[in-house]
Design a protein around this motif. Structure first.
Motif, PDB file in Angstrom:
ATOM      1  N   ILE A  69       0.837  -1.210   0.000  1.00 16.92           N
ATOM      2  CA  ILE A  69       0.000   0.000   0.000  1.00 16.92           C
ATOM      3  C   ILE A  69       0.864   1.249   0.000  1.00 16.92           C
ATOM      4  N   ASN A  70       1.932   1.228   0.781  1.00  8.30           N
ATOM      5  CA  ASN A  70       2.796   2.402   0.839  1.00  8.30           C
ATOM      6  C   ASN A  70       3.470   2.650  -0.496  1.00  8.30           C
ATOM      7  N   PHE A  83      -4.339  10.200  -3.215  1.00  2.45           N
ATOM      8  CA  PHE A  83      -5.582   9.507  -2.868  1.00  2.45           C
ATOM      9  C   PHE A  83      -5.434   8.667  -1.602  1.00  2.45           C
ATOM     10  N   LEU A  84      -4.269   8.061  -1.411  1.00  2.00           N
ATOM     11  CA  LEU A  84      -4.033   7.176  -0.271  1.00  2.00           C
ATOM     12  C   LEU A  84      -3.130   7.835   0.766  1.00  2.00           C
ATOM     13  N   SER A  85      -3.370   7.490   2.026  1.00  2.00           N
ATOM     14  CA  SER A  85      -2.498   7.973   3.088  1.00  2.00           C
ATOM     15  C   SER A  85      -1.178   7.213   3.049  1.00  2.00           C
ATOM     16  N   ARG A  86      -0.078   7.917   3.333  1.00  2.00           N
ATOM     17  CA  ARG A  86       1.242   7.287   3.361  1.00  2.00           C
ATOM     18  C   ARG A  86       1.611   6.895   4.790  1.00  2.00           C
ATOM     19  N   SER A  93      12.868   2.056   5.896  1.00  2.00           N
ATOM     20  CA  SER A  93      11.859   0.999   5.896  1.00  2.00           C
ATOM     21  C   SER A  93      10.529   1.468   6.471  1.00  2.00           C
ATOM     22  N   LEU A  94       9.458   0.822   6.007  1.00  2.00           N
ATOM     23  CA  LEU A  94       8.149   1.013   6.618  1.00  2.00           C
ATOM     24  C   LEU A  94       8.243   0.649   8.096  1.00  2.00           C
ATOM     25  N   TYR A  95       7.684   1.505   8.955  1.00  5.61           N
ATOM     26  CA  TYR A  95       7.761   1.228  10.386  1.00  5.61           C
ATOM     27  C   TYR A  95       6.511   0.468  10.839  1.00  5.61           C
ATOM     28  N   VAL A 109       0.857   0.294  13.015  1.00  8.78           N
ATOM     29  CA  VAL A 109       1.459   1.056  11.931  1.00  8.78           C
ATOM     30  C   VAL A 109       0.913   2.479  12.016  1.00  8.78           C
ATOM     31  N   PHE A 110       1.718   3.456  11.613  1.00 10.56           N
ATOM     32  CA  PHE A 110       1.303   4.858  11.668  1.00 10.56           C
ATOM     33  C   PHE A 110       1.126   5.416  10.261  1.00 10.56           C
ATOM     34  N   TYR A 111       0.114   6.290  10.107  1.00 10.33           N
ATOM     35  CA  TYR A 111      -0.163   6.956   8.832  1.00 10.33           C
ATOM     36  C   TYR A 111      -0.101   8.466   8.995  1.00 10.33           C
TER      37      TYR A 111
END
Length: 348
Positions: A69-70, A83-86, A93-95, A109-111
């Protein structure tokens, strides 16, 4: 399960992420339908972020989905580039924070916050249906364009259904589904057989799909252009047809309701044909995809209602929907779904 203060896990996750920014307040903003938890986290400096906490399924799948998704949120072209939240990154790296103890295995997970415009009306008129159909077609086309740039996904429709069959053989599964074993097994086998006979895996492209297009999960502009999407619980890489049952629900004549069911009827409404025609003009569908809709619906009921219903919905909703799945949804599929009117509408 003993009482668990999920706020503690959110604080723990943030402390590990960046202990130099102090949290002032954590507010639960969950929809109260799903068992997932969503929080607005406000800092002492007045800024805020969104945190999502989950504890069902596999941690590896949770990380995999949010990584895809990210990547998708960064790769989507205009007009869907915002359109999408990051999700928040730490270093390269994705946290994702994981807490494991004797009671629970939980992930956070945080957005970044995302702007929200207007919600759809509970019942759309025909002009609004056509506008929305073209928007979804454009979004699917954008996802299709960048599909080969995304990280790999290990989940498939067959894997999920085979997992349900495996659950039926366990002691827990034999107890939970004790009255419905034969019905569930029958429809799992029908699904696998029909998917193979249709040749869907060989013929159809895999793109990012969000499946649950409940009108509370996304916003639009005043002119019905897609503006933002913030709920990713049912995200997967699959055929675009995975989204169409909820598209049918959005445009259904009964409109959005607080007390909801997952019957097949929206797929057979004239209003859905209006939607399909406008979508088809923007991003053409195939005969195979239309015929696949029956199996997509069967998969939705088996996977999201029967297998995961107790995790996605609170007890009251889960019990109601699973009862209806056994008594109405699954037994009526063959009689209720007819692809011919849809194919005729699209001249396929």
């Amino acid at each position: 399960m003993k009482f668990i203060d999920f706020d503690d896990f959110v604080r723990e996750a943030w402390q590990e992420y960046d202990d130099t920014r102090e949290i002032k307040d954590i507010t639960d903003i969950s929809a109260k339908v799903s068992t997932n938890h969503v929080y607005q986290i406000t800092f002492e400096d007045g800024n805020h972020i969104i945190g999502k906490l989950s504890y069902f399924g596999k941690y590896e799948h949770f990380v995999e989905d949010h990584t895809i998704i990210n990547s998708l949120s960064n790769n989507l072209p205009v007009p869907f580039d915002h359109f999408l939240s990051r999700s928040l990154m730490k270093e390269n790296s994705l946290y994702v924070h994981r807490h494991v103890d004797d009671v629970i295995d939980v992930w956070v997970v945080f957005y970044r916050p995302i702007q929200i415009r207007e919600k759809l009306p509970k019942r759309l008129n025909e002009d609004q249906i056509r506008k929305l159909a073209r928007q979804f077609a454009k979004f699917h086309k954008a996802c299709h364009t960048i599909r080969n740039t995304l990280p790999p996904s290990s989940k498939t429709l067959e894997v999920d259904i085979e997992h349900l069959l495996e659950i039926l053989e366990t002691e827990e599964g034999q107890y939970e589904y004790r009255m419905q074993q034969d019905l569930i097994r029958k429809h799992c086998n029908i699904f696998l057989q029909n998917l193979d006979e249709l040749g869907a895996n060989d013929e159809l492209d895999t793109i990012p799909v969000f499946v649950d297009w409940n009108i509370g999960n996304f916003s639009v502009t005043a002119d019905f252009e897609l503006f933002s999407r913030w709920d990713y619980d049912w995200f997967r890489m699959s055929s675009r047809m995975m989204d169409f049952y909820f598209f049918a629900r959005i445009v259904s004549d009964v409109g959005d309701r607080t007390i909801f069911s997952y019957n097949l009827d929206p797929l057979m409404e004239k209003r859905f044909q209006i939607f399909l025609k406008s979508y088809h003009e923007e991003f053409p569908l195939t005969e195979l995809e239309i015929r696949l809709l029956k199996e997509i619906y069967r998969f939705f009921i088996l996977n999201y209602v029967v297998k995961y219903g107790k995790y996605f919905f609170h007890d009251l909703f889960a019990t109601k929907l699973q009862k209806e799945a056994y008594e109405e949804y699954l037994p009526n599929i063959e009689d209720k779904f007819d692809p011919e009117p849809l194919l005729t509408t699209l001249n396929l």
